[in-house]
Design a protein around this motif. Sequence first.
Motif, PDB file in Angstrom:
ATOM      1  N   SER A  12       1.196  -1.221  -0.205  1.00 28.96           N
ATOM      2  CA  SER A  12       0.470  -0.168  -0.250  1.00 28.96           C
ATOM      3  C   SER A  12       1.254   0.814   0.219  1.00 28.96           C
ATOM      4  O   SER A  12       0.520   2.542  -0.572  1.00 28.96           O
ATOM      5  N   ASN A  13       1.517   1.215   0.864  1.00 34.30           N
ATOM      6  CA  ASN A  13       2.949   2.052   1.145  1.00 34.30           C
ATOM      7  C   ASN A  13       3.700   2.757  -0.387  1.00 34.30           C
ATOM      8  O   ASN A  13       4.055   4.262  -1.111  1.00 34.30           O
ATOM      9  N   ALA A  14       4.223   1.601  -1.145  1.00 35.24           N
ATOM     10  CA  ALA A  14       4.772   1.704  -2.404  1.00 35.24           C
ATOM     11  C   ALA A  14       3.621   2.330  -2.936  1.00 35.24           C
ATOM     12  O   ALA A  14       4.192   3.422  -3.895  1.00 35.24           O
ATOM     13  N   ILE A  15       2.581   2.005  -3.574  1.00 30.54           N
ATOM     14  CA  ILE A  15       1.920   2.576  -4.882  1.00 30.54           C
ATOM     15  C   ILE A  15       1.418   3.756  -4.283  1.00 30.54           C
ATOM     16  O   ILE A  15       0.759   4.326  -5.006  1.00 30.54           O
ATOM     17  N   ASN A  16       0.891   3.790  -2.958  1.00 31.91           N
ATOM     18  CA  ASN A  16       0.734   5.757  -2.522  1.00 31.91           C
ATOM     19  C   ASN A  16       1.998   6.149  -3.560  1.00 31.91           C
ATOM     20  O   ASN A  16       1.990   7.497  -3.804  1.00 31.91           O
ATOM     21  N   GLN A  17       2.669   5.930  -2.813  1.00 25.87           N
ATOM     22  CA  GLN A  17       4.572   6.758  -2.778  1.00 25.87           C
ATOM     23  C   GLN A  17       4.494   6.873  -4.317  1.00 25.87           C
ATOM     24  O   GLN A  17       4.506   8.226  -4.587  1.00 25.87           O
ATOM     25  N   ALA A  18       3.942   5.488  -5.236  1.00 23.32           N
ATOM     26  CA  ALA A  18       4.383   6.177  -7.038  1.00 23.32           C
ATOM     27  C   ALA A  18       2.867   6.839  -7.164  1.00 23.32           C
ATOM     28  O   ALA A  18       2.896   7.655  -8.549  1.00 23.32           O
ATOM     29  N   ASN A  19       1.811   6.676  -6.542  1.00 24.91           N
ATOM     30  CA  ASN A  19       0.831   8.154  -7.197  1.00 24.91           C
ATOM     31  C   ASN A  19       0.920   8.969  -6.534  1.00 24.91           C
ATOM     32  O   ASN A  19       1.185  10.109  -7.779  1.00 24.91           O
ATOM     33  N   ASN A  20       1.563   9.732  -5.520  1.00 19.25           N
ATOM     34  CA  ASN A  20       1.794  11.011  -5.165  1.00 19.25           C
ATOM     35  C   ASN A  20       3.163  11.672  -6.087  1.00 19.25           C
ATOM     36  O   ASN A  20       3.725  12.604  -6.519  1.00 19.25           O
ATOM     37  N   LYS A  21       3.578  10.357  -6.296  1.00 24.25           N
ATOM     38  CA  LYS A  21       5.277  11.315  -7.351  1.00 24.25           C
ATOM     39  C   LYS A  21       4.752  11.499  -9.005  1.00 24.25           C
ATOM     40  O   LYS A  21       4.918  12.077  -9.138  1.00 24.25           O
ATOM     41  N   ASN A  22       3.662  10.491  -9.330  1.00 28.95           N
ATOM     42  CA  ASN A  22       3.255  10.785 -10.450  1.00 28.95           C
ATOM     43  C   ASN A  22       2.251  12.160 -10.604  1.00 28.95           C
ATOM     44  O   ASN A  22       2.263  12.577 -11.177  1.00 28.95           O
ATOM     45  N   THR A  23       1.589  12.649  -9.594  1.00 29.25           N
ATOM     46  CA  THR A  23       0.770  13.404  -9.479  1.00 29.25           C
ATOM     47  C   THR A  23       1.610  14.344  -9.460  1.00 29.25           C
ATOM     48  O   THR A  23       1.335  16.356  -9.803  1.00 29.25           O
ATOM     49  N   SER A  24       2.537  14.596  -8.102  1.00 30.17           N
ATOM     50  CA  SER A  24       3.504  16.192  -8.182  1.00 30.17           C
ATOM     51  C   SER A  24       4.207  16.711  -9.173  1.00 30.17           C
ATOM     52  O   SER A  24       5.040  17.044  -9.315  1.00 30.17           O
ATOM     53  N   SER A  25       4.626  15.223 -10.226  1.00 31.12           N
ATOM     54  CA  SER A  25       5.716  15.344 -11.536  1.00 31.12           C
ATOM     55  C   SER A  25       4.633  16.524 -12.569  1.00 31.12           C
ATOM     56  O   SER A  25       5.478  16.986 -13.399  1.00 31.12           O
ATOM     57  N   VAL A  26       3.327  16.149 -12.972  1.00 33.73           N
ATOM     58  CA  VAL A  26       2.191  16.381 -13.287  1.00 33.73           C
ATOM     59  C   VAL A  26       2.102  18.008 -12.819  1.00 33.73           C
ATOM     60  O   VAL A  26       2.392  18.658 -13.747  1.00 33.73           O
TER      61      VAL A  26
END
Length: 79
Positions: A12-26
């Motif tokens: 779950s943490n890995a998925i959340n970090q990946a989602n946050n990374k994708n969102t912040s880069s946009v």
Amino acid sequence: MINHLMNNSNFSNAINQANNKNTSSVNTPRNESMDEKHKTQNTKVFSSRTETIKQAILDGSYKIDLRSSAEKMAQELLG
């Protein structure tokens, strides 16, 4: 199987970090350009104010109210 993965905190943490990374880069390029615009405006205002103060010092008309400055700093530190 998906429930088992979602209940796994590492997954779950890995998925959340990946989602946050994708969102912040946009959002980053837009925010950077806006920040850069504000910095440029602030720099112009600061430069103008600095030049005004420098000229007042040269003219001998610039005075510092030490008591007010000290009170203001104290209030900022206490607040």
